[in-house]
Design a protein around this motif. Structure first.
Motif, PDB file in Angstrom:
ATOM      1  N   LEU A  33       0.828  -1.208   0.000  1.00 50.15           N
ATOM      2  CA  LEU A  33       0.000   0.000   0.000  1.00 50.15           C
ATOM      3  C   LEU A  33       0.861   1.256   0.000  1.00 50.15           C
ATOM      4  O   LEU A  33       0.566   2.222  -0.720  1.00 50.15           O
ATOM      5  CB  LEU A  33      -0.954  -0.002   1.203  1.00 50.15           C
ATOM      6  CG  LEU A  33      -2.083  -1.021   1.154  1.00 50.15           C
ATOM      7  CD1 LEU A  33      -2.820  -1.076   2.490  1.00 50.15           C
ATOM      8  CD2 LEU A  33      -3.049  -0.703   0.019  1.00 50.15           C
ATOM      9  N   MET A  34       1.927   1.257   0.777  1.00 52.38           N
ATOM     10  CA  MET A  34       2.799   2.429   0.813  1.00 52.38           C
ATOM     11  C   MET A  34       3.563   2.595  -0.500  1.00 52.38           C
ATOM     12  O   MET A  34       3.811   3.722  -0.936  1.00 52.38           O
ATOM     13  CB  MET A  34       3.772   2.353   1.994  1.00 52.38           C
ATOM     14  CG  MET A  34       3.132   2.704   3.333  1.00 52.38           C
ATOM     15  SD  MET A  34       2.593   4.439   3.450  1.00 52.38           S
ATOM     16  CE  MET A  34       0.835   4.270   3.167  1.00 52.38           C
ATOM     17  N   LYS A  35       3.905   1.512  -1.156  1.00 48.79           N
ATOM     18  CA  LYS A  35       4.543   1.614  -2.478  1.00 48.79           C
ATOM     19  C   LYS A  35       3.576   2.248  -3.475  1.00 48.79           C
ATOM     20  O   LYS A  35       3.960   3.069  -4.311  1.00 48.79           O
ATOM     21  CB  LYS A  35       4.992   0.244  -2.968  1.00 48.79           C
ATOM     22  CG  LYS A  35       6.220  -0.275  -2.239  1.00 48.79           C
ATOM     23  CD  LYS A  35       6.563  -1.686  -2.663  1.00 48.79           C
ATOM     24  CE  LYS A  35       7.678  -2.238  -1.795  1.00 48.79           C
ATOM     25  NZ  LYS A  35       7.933  -3.658  -2.044  1.00 48.79           N
ATOM     26  N   LYS A  36       2.316   1.856  -3.373  1.00 47.00           N
ATOM     27  CA  LYS A  36       1.289   2.439  -4.243  1.00 47.00           C
ATOM     28  C   LYS A  36       1.183   3.937  -3.970  1.00 47.00           C
ATOM     29  O   LYS A  36       1.130   4.746  -4.897  1.00 47.00           O
ATOM     30  CB  LYS A  36      -0.057   1.749  -3.990  1.00 47.00           C
ATOM     31  CG  LYS A  36      -1.144   2.153  -4.946  1.00 47.00           C
ATOM     32  CD  LYS A  36      -2.481   1.531  -4.585  1.00 47.00           C
ATOM     33  CE  LYS A  36      -2.496   0.039  -4.729  1.00 47.00           C
ATOM     34  NZ  LYS A  36      -3.838  -0.532  -4.532  1.00 47.00           N
ATOM     35  N   ASN A  37       1.191   4.311  -2.696  1.00 51.08           N
ATOM     36  CA  ASN A  37       1.154   5.735  -2.345  1.00 51.08           C
ATOM     37  C   ASN A  37       2.372   6.466  -2.888  1.00 51.08           C
ATOM     38  O   ASN A  37       2.256   7.588  -3.379  1.00 51.08           O
ATOM     39  CB  ASN A  37       1.101   5.916  -0.821  1.00 51.08           C
ATOM     40  CG  ASN A  37      -0.271   6.227  -0.327  1.00 51.08           C
ATOM     41  OD1 ASN A  37      -1.242   6.191  -1.071  1.00 51.08           O
ATOM     42  ND2 ASN A  37      -0.364   6.506   0.946  1.00 51.08           N
ATOM     43  N   GLY A  38       3.530   5.845  -2.780  1.00 44.55           N
ATOM     44  CA  GLY A  38       4.750   6.470  -3.284  1.00 44.55           C
ATOM     45  C   GLY A  38       4.671   6.740  -4.774  1.00 44.55           C
ATOM     46  O   GLY A  38       5.078   7.810  -5.250  1.00 44.55           O
ATOM     47  N   LYS A  39       4.126   5.785  -5.513  1.00 47.90           N
ATOM     48  CA  LYS A  39       3.959   5.952  -6.964  1.00 47.90           C
ATOM     49  C   LYS A  39       3.015   7.110  -7.250  1.00 47.90           C
ATOM     50  O   LYS A  39       3.314   7.979  -8.074  1.00 47.90           O
ATOM     51  CB  LYS A  39       3.432   4.664  -7.581  1.00 47.90           C
ATOM     52  CG  LYS A  39       3.151   4.749  -9.076  1.00 47.90           C
ATOM     53  CD  LYS A  39       2.463   3.510  -9.627  1.00 47.90           C
ATOM     54  CE  LYS A  39       1.047   3.354  -9.205  1.00 47.90           C
ATOM     55  NZ  LYS A  39       0.068   4.279  -9.749  1.00 47.90           N
ATOM     56  N   ASP A  40       1.904   7.153  -6.545  1.00 48.63           N
ATOM     57  CA  ASP A  40       0.918   8.212  -6.776  1.00 48.63           C
ATOM     58  C   ASP A  40       1.449   9.576  -6.335  1.00 48.63           C
ATOM     59  O   ASP A  40       1.239  10.578  -7.021  1.00 48.63           O
ATOM     60  CB  ASP A  40      -0.392   7.883  -6.060  1.00 48.63           C
ATOM     61  CG  ASP A  40      -1.118   6.723  -6.713  1.00 48.63           C
ATOM     62  OD1 ASP A  40      -1.130   6.654  -7.954  1.00 48.63           O
ATOM     63  OD2 ASP A  40      -1.648   5.874  -5.981  1.00 48.63           O
TER      64      ASP A  40
END
Length: 148
Positions: A33-40
């Motif tokens: 989830l945090m990787k997804k946030n980082g991408k966004d």
């Protein structure tokens, strides 16, 4: 011969299940989830810094996904998930659960505000981006282990 084949199939099957089981671990889910946030956030940072042109559709998609993460993120810190899978979760999450839950609720509120604002231009994005990232930084400062 049949027994050897069954044993081999069982071992191969068990080996194939190991990664699937790890993906369900709360530490793995919250890292994803945090990787997804980082991408966004990366998409938004480039727009805010002028490294990419403002694109309302891309900004809204990123803000919507960040809100989705914020809405479910707090559920992946159950007791017993303090260690393992190279977690960066700080012990303060469990020793100050009320503070952590408050920070996660603020993250969700800020993400919802940003998403609902549906920024139509760069100035509108900047107006919601600051509070959103300030919240992220404050939470990481207290509830995330520092990388050595």
């Amino acid at each position: 011969m049949i027994i050897r084949t069954l044993i081999a199939a069982t071992l191969i099957g068990a080996a194939g299940l190991a990664p699937a089981l790890a993906a369900d671990e709360p530490q793995v889910v919250r890292q994803d989830l945090m990787k997804k946030n980082g991408k966004d956030l990366g998409v938004l940072v480039k727009m805010v810094k002028g490294e990419a042109p403002f694109d309302a559709a891309q900004a809204q998609a990123a803000l919507t996904e960040i809100h989705g993460v914020a809405s479910e993120f707090g559920a992946y810190f159950p007791e017993g998930s303090e260690t393992g899978f190279d977690t960066e979760a700080a012990p303060a999450i469990w020793s100050d659960r009320a503070g952590f839950d408050k920070a996660v609720a603020q993250f969700e509120a800020d993400a919802k505000t940003a998403m609902d604002a549906a920024p139509a231009d760069l100035d509108a994005l900047k107006a919601v981006f600051g509070p959103l990232t300030k919240n992220c930084g404050a939470c990481h400062e207290t509830y995330r282990l520092k990388n050595s």
